[in-house]
Every structure is written in structure tokens, then in C-alpha cells.
Design an enzyme around this catalytic site. Sequence first.
Site: not given
Ligand SMILES: *Cc1c(COP(=O)(O)O)cnc(C)c1O
Length: 387
Positions: A179, A325
Site C-alpha cells: 500500500q 478479499c
Molecule cells: C493488495 C494487497 C496484497 C496482495 O497483492 P496482490 O498483488 O493483489 O496479490 C498484499 N498486501 C497488501 C497490504 C495489499 O493491499
Amino acid sequence: MRFIYLDHAATTPTHPEVVEAMIPYIREKFGNPSSIYSIAKEIREAVETSRKQVADALGANPEEIIFTSGGTEADNHAIEGVLYGSPQGKDHIITTSIEHHAVLEVCHYMEKRGFKVTYLRVDGEGLVDPEEVRKSITPRTALVSVMHANNEIGTIQPIEEISKITREAGVYLHVDAVQTVGALDVDVNNLGVDLLSVSAHKLYGPKGIGCLYVRKGTKLDSFIHGGAQERKRRAGTENVPGIIGFGKAMELARLERKERAEHLLPLRDKLITGILERVPDSFLNGHPTLRLPNNVNVRFKYIEGESICLNLDFLGIAASTGSACSSESLEPSHVLLSIGVSPEEAHGSVRFTLGRDNSEEDIDYVLENLPVVVEKLRAMSPLYPGR
Ligand SMILES: *Cc1c(COP(=O)(O)O)cnc(C)c1O
């Protein structure tokens, strides 16, 4: 009808320059970077240029970048790779109760395989206390994994303080920075991290690509076994178009980061203040200042976040109730429960995450419409005392 996208923590629109950079590698530049003829060499060079763009944006060396299929794989690789690569007796990991599922679920999986996990609690604003990290380290600890900023409530953790502690103790530090890369100044040396996860689609790049930064000298097992790609640490033919797009997105993030933050901060604060002023019984989730420049997460008493989002959708506003998710499950957010929000109020929370295309008019539109939606839903809610 208007369409206002306010779910950039779930995914971002692909930057037009990223799309342009990728197209030739989808159309004509199809060679396998591992082949020996000249058209393949050109592809290899493009992949390595991307690796440098990614490394430069993180203050890292290109050899320290492993391309992955995204943030989830990077988190899985970091945790499993360190634990399986550790000497006998180093079987303990410390993490927090508010991590993304890509970290938490791996920890649960490793627990089933006999590893020990400590889940640190956070305070009411979502902050981890570095002293708690210090107290939890034992001679068996192999890894500490703490996210840089939370994807639901936006709270930014004191990683520099935590890394001083892990370095003193000789324990590796992994940081999920999915993020924050592109939103904050993420420099692996300033932060003092050993491993760091990045995902392209959270920073205006394509989906299905990201990286794990691994500091030189870190003992890490390979994650996907097969060919010799990524110095044998992550086998499989490279996702070339994805890698090219990721490199471009990281370069743009490095060049435009300050400008993006200056654009987002006033919009974020206008939205927070506007909602809290106009909607009675609404409260900000997370920290007021140690917060991602694009994150607004508010709980509205007496109603469901889910219904608010559906009603906003009718008005062309895309927001979410938490992480993408968890929106498929009916469980209240583990992050909101961890900061002490009751299950009912956790269900009444809505997350708005802003991006580079949002304007002040977008915020005005939300501020005009959201109070009406909340009022309408409360009028129908059996929980609402004002009825
Ligand atoms: C979106 C997210 C992930 C997962 O990343 P992907 O590329 O979608 O697998 C992991 N950690 C955080 C904090 C996220 O926001």
C-alpha cells in the site's frame, strides 16, 4: 451518469504510459528472455531495465529484486523462504493481528507445520508498539513481518524503529509495502528492512506482477522450483509484458510521488472532515495523521457498510467495506476488530481510497450524496434510536 472510483486500495487504473510501454511486448516482442538469439537478447535487456527501474524506486540494487506474480506471492515467498531457509531451532515468527491475509494465512499455514507465530496486538488507532516487538523476540525468532501501512485503515507503522530492534537482535524484518510504494517514500535502506513486498496493480501498473526485495546476504529458500530464472529463486518464464509495465509504473511512481501526495492529502482531509461534520454518529477508523494520503475509513452507527456501498453504487460511486478479499465473506474485518471496534460497528464501516484521477468535484459529489444515503438507511434501521 458520473462514475467516481474510490477504491484504489483494491486496485488502480492502469496508467496510460504503462499500457503504451506494455503493448509491444504483448504484440510483436514475444521472445523468451532466456533464449540465445538476438531477438531474445533484446527482451532480456528490457526485463533487466525494468528490474533497474524497480530497484531505483526502492533505493535497492537490481540483484536484490525477485519478480513475483504480485504482492501475495511476495509475502508467501518472504515468510516460507525465510522459515524454511533458517537453521534448526529458528522456528518462530512475529507478526501483527492486522496484516493482510497474504501474510496471516501463510502464518496460519506455517503454524500447522510446527512453526510458532506471535500475533502482536495494535492500539486503537492501529499502531504496533515497537517495544512489543522487542519483548517478543526470543533466541528462536527467525523473522518479524510488519506491514508498512494497512490496506483497510491506512495506519502507517514505525518501521524504522522496528528495524533498529530487529537488527540489534539479528532477526530478519519483512515489510509488506504493497500500500505504500508509490504513496510514501519507500527506501529499503532508510527503512532498514531485509525483505519487502510490492504489487504493481496497486500503483497504476498491471495485475499479476510485483516483486520481493531481498537484501543481499539474506538467507532465503527458493519458492517456485524449476528453471533457473530469477537466479533460481523463482522459476518460470518471466511475465515479460507485466515486468515491463511494472518497471514503467515504478519509474512513474518515483517521479510523480510527491505531486500525487500533494494532490491527494487535501482531498482526503476534505472528505474526512466533510463526512464527520455532515453525518451524525460517524467516526474515523485508524490514525488521524499517521495515515496513507489516500485513505478514508469511516464507521456509521446503526447501519451496514454493505448497504451504504450498494446505494453509493447506484449513484456512480465505487467504494468498499474493507479489503476486496474480505468482501466475499460475511465475517467482520479482522483489522477493525483488532483496533477495538465492535462487530456491529465494524459492519457499518466504509472505506474510500482516492487516486490520481480524483478531483475536488468528486469529493463534493460524495459529500452531497453520502449524508442522504446514510439518513435514508437509518430511517429504515431498527437499531436507529432517532427513528
Ligand atoms: C493488495 C494487497 C496484497 C496482495 O497483492 P496482490 O498483488 O493483489 O496479490 C498484499 N498486501 C497488501 C497490504 C495489499 O493491499
